[in-house]
Design a protein around this motif. Structure first.
Motif, PDB file in Angstrom:
ATOM      1  N   PRO A  97       0.818  -1.229   0.000  1.00  0.00           N
ATOM      2  CA  PRO A  97       0.000   0.000   0.000  1.00  0.00           C
ATOM      3  C   PRO A  97       0.845   1.270   0.000  1.00  0.00           C
ATOM      4  CG  PRO A  97      -0.848  -1.563   1.602  1.00  0.00           C
ATOM      5  CD  PRO A  97       0.454  -2.113   1.118  1.00  0.00           C
ATOM      6  N   PHE A  98       2.011   1.225   0.655  1.00  0.00           N
ATOM      7  CA  PHE A  98       2.909   2.388   0.658  1.00  0.00           C
ATOM      8  C   PHE A  98       3.443   2.630  -0.754  1.00  0.00           C
ATOM      9  CE2 PHE A  98       2.834   0.908   4.958  1.00  0.00           C
ATOM     10  CZ  PHE A  98       2.972   2.029   5.748  1.00  0.00           C
ATOM     11  N   LEU A  99       3.801   1.533  -1.435  1.00  0.00           N
ATOM     12  CA  LEU A  99       4.374   1.669  -2.777  1.00  0.00           C
ATOM     13  C   LEU A  99       3.308   2.089  -3.778  1.00  0.00           C
ATOM     14  CD1 LEU A  99       6.708  -1.471  -2.827  1.00  0.00           C
ATOM     15  CD2 LEU A  99       7.244   0.869  -2.114  1.00  0.00           C
ATOM     16  N   LEU A 100       2.064   1.619  -3.565  1.00  0.00           N
ATOM     17  CA  LEU A 100       0.980   1.946  -4.492  1.00  0.00           C
ATOM     18  C   LEU A 100       0.463   3.367  -4.291  1.00  0.00           C
ATOM     19  CD1 LEU A 100      -1.309  -1.247  -4.344  1.00  0.00           C
ATOM     20  CD2 LEU A 100       0.003  -0.440  -6.318  1.00  0.00           C
ATOM     21  N   ALA A 101       0.260   3.750  -3.029  1.00  0.00           N
ATOM     22  CA  ALA A 101      -0.477   4.991  -2.759  1.00  0.00           C
ATOM     23  C   ALA A 101       0.338   6.042  -2.024  1.00  0.00           C
ATOM     24  CB  ALA A 101      -1.732   4.663  -1.940  1.00  0.00           C
ATOM     25  N   GLY A 102       1.530   5.680  -1.553  1.00  0.00           N
ATOM     26  CA  GLY A 102       2.323   6.629  -0.771  1.00  0.00           C
ATOM     27  C   GLY A 102       3.038   7.651  -1.660  1.00  0.00           C
ATOM     28  N   SER A 103       3.198   8.849  -1.137  1.00  0.00           N
ATOM     29  CA  SER A 103       3.974   9.876  -1.849  1.00  0.00           C
ATOM     30  C   SER A 103       5.461   9.568  -1.638  1.00  0.00           C
ATOM     31  CB  SER A 103       3.650  11.244  -1.264  1.00  0.00           C
ATOM     32  OG  SER A 103       4.087  11.282   0.087  1.00  0.00           O
ATOM     33  N   ALA A 122       3.137  -4.788   9.199  1.00  0.00           N
ATOM     34  CA  ALA A 122       1.933  -5.630   9.258  1.00  0.00           C
ATOM     35  C   ALA A 122       0.799  -4.946   8.507  1.00  0.00           C
ATOM     36  CB  ALA A 122       1.531  -5.872  10.712  1.00  0.00           C
ATOM     37  N   LEU A 123       0.039  -5.761   7.788  1.00  0.00           N
ATOM     38  CA  LEU A 123      -1.129  -5.264   7.050  1.00  0.00           C
ATOM     39  C   LEU A 123      -2.365  -5.530   7.907  1.00  0.00           C
ATOM     40  CD1 LEU A 123      -1.810  -4.366   3.919  1.00  0.00           C
ATOM     41  CD2 LEU A 123      -2.866  -6.617   3.910  1.00  0.00           C
ATOM     42  N   CYS A 124      -3.011  -4.467   8.377  1.00  0.00           N
ATOM     43  CA  CYS A 124      -4.089  -4.626   9.363  1.00  0.00           C
ATOM     44  C   CYS A 124      -5.444  -4.319   8.753  1.00  0.00           C
ATOM     45  CB  CYS A 124      -3.830  -3.698  10.547  1.00  0.00           C
ATOM     46  SG  CYS A 124      -2.259  -4.007  11.367  1.00  0.00           S
ATOM     47  N   MET A 125      -6.114  -5.384   8.293  1.00  0.00           N
ATOM     48  CA  MET A 125      -7.447  -5.217   7.710  1.00  0.00           C
ATOM     49  C   MET A 125      -8.501  -6.036   8.468  1.00  0.00           C
ATOM     50  SD  MET A 125      -9.650  -4.110   5.574  1.00  0.00           S
ATOM     51  CE  MET A 125      -9.348  -3.535   3.917  1.00  0.00           C
ATOM     52  N   PHE A 184      -3.752   3.985   6.324  1.00  0.00           N
ATOM     53  CA  PHE A 184      -2.902   4.849   7.156  1.00  0.00           C
ATOM     54  C   PHE A 184      -1.593   4.142   7.506  1.00  0.00           C
ATOM     55  CE2 PHE A 184      -7.169   6.327   7.780  1.00  0.00           C
ATOM     56  CZ  PHE A 184      -7.036   7.709   7.754  1.00  0.00           C
ATOM     57  N   ALA A 185      -0.527   4.941   7.527  1.00  0.00           N
ATOM     58  CA  ALA A 185       0.758   4.477   8.070  1.00  0.00           C
ATOM     59  C   ALA A 185       0.730   4.720   9.570  1.00  0.00           C
ATOM     60  CB  ALA A 185       1.897   5.277   7.445  1.00  0.00           C
ATOM     61  N   VAL A 186       0.898   3.650  10.352  1.00  0.00           N
ATOM     62  CA  VAL A 186       0.837   3.791  11.809  1.00  0.00           C
ATOM     63  C   VAL A 186       2.068   3.124  12.448  1.00  0.00           C
ATOM     64  CG1 VAL A 186      -0.569   3.467  13.879  1.00  0.00           C
ATOM     65  CG2 VAL A 186      -1.683   3.583  11.641  1.00  0.00           C
ATOM     66  N   PRO A 187       3.051   3.907  12.877  1.00  0.00           N
ATOM     67  CA  PRO A 187       4.173   3.308  13.616  1.00  0.00           C
ATOM     68  C   PRO A 187       3.639   2.580  14.856  1.00  0.00           C
ATOM     69  CG  PRO A 187       4.671   5.572  12.977  1.00  0.00           C
ATOM     70  CD  PRO A 187       3.206   5.358  12.675  1.00  0.00           C
ATOM     71  N   ALA A 188       4.136   1.369  15.101  1.00  0.00           N
ATOM     72  CA  ALA A 188       3.559   0.542  16.166  1.00  0.00           C
ATOM     73  C   ALA A 188       3.921   1.039  17.563  1.00  0.00           C
ATOM     74  CB  ALA A 188       4.003  -0.912  15.983  1.00  0.00           C
ATOM     75  N   ASP A 189       4.881   1.983  17.660  1.00  0.00           N
ATOM     76  CA  ASP A 189       5.227   2.480  19.000  1.00  0.00           C
ATOM     77  C   ASP A 189       4.442   3.735  19.390  1.00  0.00           C
ATOM     78  OD1 ASP A 189       6.403   4.231  17.266  1.00  0.00           O
ATOM     79  OD2 ASP A 189       8.425   4.094  18.101  1.00  0.00           O
ATOM     80  N   LEU A 190       3.443   4.106  18.608  1.00  0.00           N
ATOM     81  CA  LEU A 190       2.634   5.278  18.982  1.00  0.00           C
ATOM     82  C   LEU A 190       1.758   4.946  20.190  1.00  0.00           C
ATOM     83  CD1 LEU A 190       1.273   6.837  15.653  1.00  0.00           C
ATOM     84  CD2 LEU A 190       3.133   7.643  17.114  1.00  0.00           C
ATOM     85  N   PRO A 191       1.494   5.926  21.054  1.00  0.00           N
ATOM     86  CA  PRO A 191       0.576   5.678  22.176  1.00  0.00           C
ATOM     87  C   PRO A 191      -0.789   5.231  21.644  1.00  0.00           C
ATOM     88  CG  PRO A 191       1.663   7.830  22.389  1.00  0.00           C
ATOM     89  CD  PRO A 191       2.036   7.299  21.044  1.00  0.00           C
ATOM     90  N   GLU A 237      -5.903  -4.078  -4.769  1.00  0.00           N
ATOM     91  CA  GLU A 237      -4.733  -4.165  -5.645  1.00  0.00           C
ATOM     92  C   GLU A 237      -3.531  -4.744  -4.889  1.00  0.00           C
ATOM     93  OE1 GLU A 237      -4.253  -4.415  -8.586  1.00  0.00           O
ATOM     94  OE2 GLU A 237      -2.144  -3.959  -8.935  1.00  0.00           O
ATOM     95  N   THR A 238      -3.465  -4.439  -3.593  1.00  0.00           N
ATOM     96  CA  THR A 238      -2.398  -5.037  -2.765  1.00  0.00           C
ATOM     97  C   THR A 238      -2.512  -6.560  -2.783  1.00  0.00           C
ATOM     98  OG1 THR A 238      -2.213  -3.096  -1.363  1.00  0.00           O
ATOM     99  CG2 THR A 238      -1.503  -5.176  -0.397  1.00  0.00           C
ATOM    100  N   LEU A 239      -3.733  -7.069  -2.606  1.00  0.00           N
ATOM    101  CA  LEU A 239      -3.912  -8.530  -2.640  1.00  0.00           C
ATOM    102  C   LEU A 239      -3.585  -9.082  -4.024  1.00  0.00           C
ATOM    103  CD1 LEU A 239      -7.077  -9.428  -0.535  1.00  0.00           C
ATOM    104  CD2 LEU A 239      -4.758  -8.973   0.214  1.00  0.00           C
ATOM    105  N   ASN A 240      -4.099  -8.409  -5.071  1.00  0.00           N
ATOM    106  CA  ASN A 240      -3.871  -8.919  -6.429  1.00  0.00           C
ATOM    107  C   ASN A 240      -2.378  -9.025  -6.743  1.00  0.00           C
ATOM    108  OD1 ASN A 240      -6.605  -9.073  -6.874  1.00  0.00           O
ATOM    109  ND2 ASN A 240      -6.732  -7.068  -7.870  1.00  0.00           N
ATOM    110  N   ARG A 241      -1.600  -8.075  -6.279  1.00  0.00           N
ATOM    111  CA  ARG A 241      -0.156  -8.103  -6.566  1.00  0.00           C
ATOM    112  C   ARG A 241       0.594  -9.114  -5.726  1.00  0.00           C
ATOM    113  NH1 ARG A 241       2.457  -2.494  -8.281  1.00  0.00           N
ATOM    114  NH2 ARG A 241       0.712  -1.787  -9.523  1.00  0.00           N
ATOM    115  N   ASN A 242       0.040  -9.469  -4.569  1.00  0.00           N
ATOM    116  CA  ASN A 242       0.781 -10.340  -3.649  1.00  0.00           C
ATOM    117  C   ASN A 242       0.378 -11.812  -3.703  1.00  0.00           C
ATOM    118  OD1 ASN A 242       2.759  -8.774  -1.689  1.00  0.00           O
ATOM    119  ND2 ASN A 242       1.077  -7.397  -2.215  1.00  0.00           N
TER     120      ASN A 242
END
Ligand SMILES: Cc1cc2nc3c(=O)[nH]c(=O)nc-3n(C[C@H](O)[C@H](O)[C@H](O)COP(=O)(O)OP(=O)(O)OC[C@H]3O[C@@H](n4cnc5c(N)ncnc54)[C@H](O)[C@@H]3O)c2cc1C
Length: 379
Positions: A97-103, A122-125, A184-191, A237-242
């Protein structure tokens, strides 16, 4: 015209992965499976020799390779242990998702630091009430000024308990259902980000699979990947590519089952002859080989189409569905070739059968793949 003659570089990469799998993964497979142990030590070595983050462009710290190379490597690693192998390759899924939609700025901020070390994403869906039916997800992203507040519980998340970075799918507009979903990009160490239950799985036990909980997690609006409402499209699209590398992993497990069965059939004697001399056993081995060859070709075709930028949704679904079904069939037959010994842990083919089952369940169950394939046929 498709040409599956591997280049010298692809052959060398496959050899590297094969040697790594034999020396660094195979000796650990039984123990890590028994203990459901996260393979941190293997990840470190895999990262050192460039087997992680293969599809990430070099400018963001990856190897800049394609899906074909990812499939070649994944088959080798999974032939030694798919739990450990998928742990090595799983960033491919979570970073898509970062590669597809990230700036470019988002890739520099999130992908590049992750690729610097043996770190995981981790992909969290999936949610407890929303598996195949993603229209039922409840995770929300509430806009407050130039931030979003994230809430939700994600379940069955590969690398969930050990990831540094999550790609979270949540509703920015719950009234719009799937069209109101954003990534969303979510660093896992965020409160507010915490790890819930560690899943005690049937197979692929070396990769950590956990619940990940988001409670009033505050992220800058700049952490949204793509526009509001684009999340579901990005996810599909993430699933289709993977799906091709998941299929390659299934081929690796099936291949390991065939190799073990062929060896055993030559060694095991009954009625004064190796069981390999019985046509019933020979035909089992032949059927296994036919299925594996077919699955590998479908997998390579799908990977090739992904790399060409050609339409790949249907071939990817077919490859994932077929390869996972034949992995289940081949590993079940391997247990049969081993007879009663196939049913005990010491001989390892029972592990292959447990591992194979997972491929029919994730990245969309095989019922959902058949639904997608039929929809395309009947369009
Ligand atoms: C090992 C493992 C790792 C996973 N990793 C991740 C991960 O990293 N990230 C993530 O987000 N999720 C992950 N998942 C979750 C996975 O994507 C879901 O399990 C999968 O989508 C199925 O959802 P469910 O388990 O809720 O089953 P359900 O959707 O409840 O399905 C139950 C059964 O009903 C069938 N079914 C449902 N709907 C239909 C229909 N319309 N037509 C026909 N049959 C149907 C299904 O095929 C299945 O047989 C993982 C799962 C596993 C097992």
């Amino acid at each position: 015209m498709i040409d599956f003659t591997l280049t010298d570089e692809q052959r060398a990469l496959r050899e590297l992965a094969r040697a790594f799998a034999q020396h660094e993964i195979a000796p650990l497979a039984a123990e890590y499976d028994r203990e459901s142990r996260h393979p941190a030590d293997v990840l470190e070595k895999a990262h050192d020799i460039g087997l992680m983050n293969m599809i990430v462009p070099e400018e963001y710290g990856g190897a800049g390779l394609g899906m074909m190379e990812t499939c070649l490597v994944t088959e080798e690693l999974s032939a030694a242990c798919s739990g450990i192998g998928i742990a090595v390759v799983a960033n491919t899924l979570a970073l898509t998702p970062f590669l597809l939609a990230g700036s470019p700025e988002q890739k520099t901020a999130h992908v590049e630091p992750l690729c610097r070390g043996p770190h995981l994403a981790a992909l969290c869906m999936t949610e407890p009430q929303a598996g195949s039916d993603l229209g039922a997800i409840r995770a929300t992203a509430r806009r407050e000024g130039d931030h979003y507040i994230l809430n939700g519980t994600k379940t069955l998340i590969d690398n969930g308990g050990v990831a540094r970075l999550c790609c979270l799918f949540a509703l920015t507009d719950p009234s719009q259902g799937l069209r109101g979903m954003s990534a969303f990009a979510v660093p896992a160490d965020l409160p507010g980000v915490s790890v819930g239950k560690h899943e005690d799985k049937m197979g692929q036990r070396a990769i950590n699979t956990s619940e990940v909980i988001f409670e009033e997690v505050r992220v800058p609006a700049g952490n949204r990947l793509g526009e509001e409402g684009q999340g579901f499209g990005v996810f599909l699209e993430t699933l289709n590519r993977n799906k091709p590398w998941i299929a390659a992993s299934a081929v690796g497990v099936a291949r390991a089952a065939l190799e073990a069965s062929s060896r055993y059939a030559r060694e095991r004697e009954q009625f004064g002859h190796p069981i390999a001399s019985f046509q019933a056993i020979q035909f089992k081995l032949a059927d296994m080989a036919i299925k594996i060859e077919g699955a590998r070709l479908l997998t390579w075709q799908a990977a090739w189409l992904v790399d060409q930028g050609s339409p790949h949704a249907l071939p990817s679904a077919i490859a994932k569905c077929y390869a996972s079904d034949i992995a289940m069939e081949v590993t079940t037959e391997a247990v049969q070739v081993f007879g009663g010994y196939g049913y005990v842990r010491e001989y390892a083919v029972e592990k292959l059968m447990r591992d194979a089952k997972a491929f029919q369940l994730y990245m969309g169950t095989n019922e959902i793949q058949r639904h997608l394939i039929a929809q395309e046929l009947l369009r």
